[in-house]
Design a protein around this motif. Structure first.
Motif: not given
Length: 307
Positions: A213-218
Motif C-alpha cells: 500500500l505504501g508503494l501504491w500510495i507513493a
C-alpha cells in the motif's frame, strides 16, 4: 519377475516421456516469458535512448537499439528551469506526507472492517464500496475543499484524497486471511486491549501489505498532477509533474508562434525535452521499487486471492 520386468520398463518409459514433456513445457514457458519481458521493457528502453538521441533521428525512425547522434541537450535545456527543483521538493514532500497519512487512515480502517465482532461491519463496508462507484463530482468537491480553507495549501494535496477504498479492501482481505483469530484470543488472555494488539501484534505481521500500500500510495502521489491543476494556484506549491507539463506546453507554444530558424530550434528543443521529461519524472520513483519487490509480490497475492 518375468511379469514385473515389462511393467517396470513401461513405467520407466512413461517417466522419461513425462520428464521430456515437462522440459519442453518449461522451455516454452521461458520463451514466452522472455518475449513478454521484451515487449514490456522495450518502450521504456526506447524512451531512454530517445532522450539521448537527436530528435530528427527519432522522428525519422532511425533510433531502434542505440542512441543516434548522442546528445544531452534535452537534459541541459530542461535543467535550466530552476522551478524543476521546486517541483522535486514539493513532490517529495507530498509523497512522503501523503504516504504516511494514507497508511495512517487506510490500514486501521481495513483492520477494523476485518474484525468480525465489529457492529455494523457489513453496512460500513457497503458505504465504503458505494463511494467507489458514486461520488459528489468535481464541482461539489472543489466547493468542499474551498469551504474547509484547504484551497491552495499544502494540505489539499495530501489530506482530502487520502482514503482509497480499493486499498482498504485489499488490506482488509489480507487481515482476514493472514492474521489468525487465535492470536487475538491469546492476547486477550494476557490482558491485551484492541489498540495494543493492533500496534504490537497486527502491524509487525503486516509488513507485506504495508509495503504494498505504501508503494501504491507513493506512486499515486508522485504521478499526481490533476489535483494540483485544480486546487493550487501558487507556483511555489506546484508538484514536479505539473511543472514539467507547463514546461512542455510553453516550449510547444513558442515553437508554434515563431517562424523560420527560431521556430525550428524551439521545435527541436521541445521534441528533445519530451523524452527527457519522462526520464526525470519516473526514474526516482522507479528506484524505490526494487527495495519493496519481495513485499509487493507477497502482499498482492495474499490480499487478492480470497475475498
Amino acid at each position: 519377475m518375468g511379469t514385473l520386468e515389462p511393467a517396470l520398463r513401461a513405467s520407466k518409459g512413461k517417466i522419461k516421456n513425462n520428464r521430456s514433456s515437462d522440459t519442453v513445457m518449461e522451455w516454452a514457458m521461458y520463451a514466452v516469458a522472455v518475449i513478454l519481458l521484451i515487449l514490456l521493457m522495450y518502450p521504456l528502453y526506447f524512451i531512454v535512448i530517445a532522450s539521448f538521441s537527436d530528435p530528427s533521428a527519432v522522428a525519422g525512425g532511425q533510433v531502434w537499439l542505440w542512441p543516434k547522434d548522442f546528445t544531452l541537450d534535452g537534459y541541459r535545456e530542461l535543467l535550466k528551469h530552476s522551478n524543476i527543483w521546486i517541483g522535486y521538493r514539493n513532490t517529495i514532500l507530498y509523497t512522503a506526507a501523503g504516504t504516511l497519512i494514507g497508511l495512517a487512515v487506510n490500514i486501521p480502517a481495513a483492520y477494523a472492517l476485518s474484525r468480525r465482532d465489529l457492529f455494523g461491519r457489513k453496512l460500513l463496508s457497503l458505504f465504503f464500496i458505494f463511494t467507489m462507484f458514486f461520488n459528489g463530482g468535481l464541482i461539489p468537491t472543489f466547493l468542499t475543499v474551498r469551504d474547509f480553507h484547504l484551497y491552495d495549501t499544502f494540505l489539499v494535496m495530501v489530506l482530502p484524497f487520502s482514503v482509497v477504498v480499493y486499498n482498504i479492501i485489499v488490506a482488509r482481505t489480507f487481515f482476514q486471511t493472514s492474521i489468525p483469530g487465535d492470536l487475538w484470543e491469546a492476547a486477550q488472555i494476557d490482558g491485551c486491549g484492541n489498540l495494543r494488539y493492533f500496534a504490537q501484534v497486527v502491524l509487525p505481521l503486516s509488513k507485506a501489505i504495508i509495503a504494498v500500500l505504501g508503494l501504491w500510495i507513493a506512486v499515486g502521489y508522485w504521478n499526481s498532477y490533476f489535483n494540483a491543476l485544480i486546487y493550487l494556484k501558487n507556483p511555489d506549491l506546484y508538484p514536479l509533474q505539473l511543472i514539467l507539463r507547463n514546461i512542455l506546453i510553453t516550449n510547444q507554444m513558442q515553437s508554434g508562434m515563431g517562424s523560420g530558424e527560431a521556430a525550428q530550434i524551439a521545435l527541436r528543443l521541445a521534441n528533445m525535452m519530451r523524452y527527457s521529461v519522462i526520464i526525470v519524472a519516473t526514474v526516482p520513483i522507479m528506484c524505490v521499487y526494487p527495495f519493496l519487490q519481495k513485499y509487493f509480490n507477497q502482499g498482492v497475492m495474499i490480499g487478492a486471492v480470497k475475498e
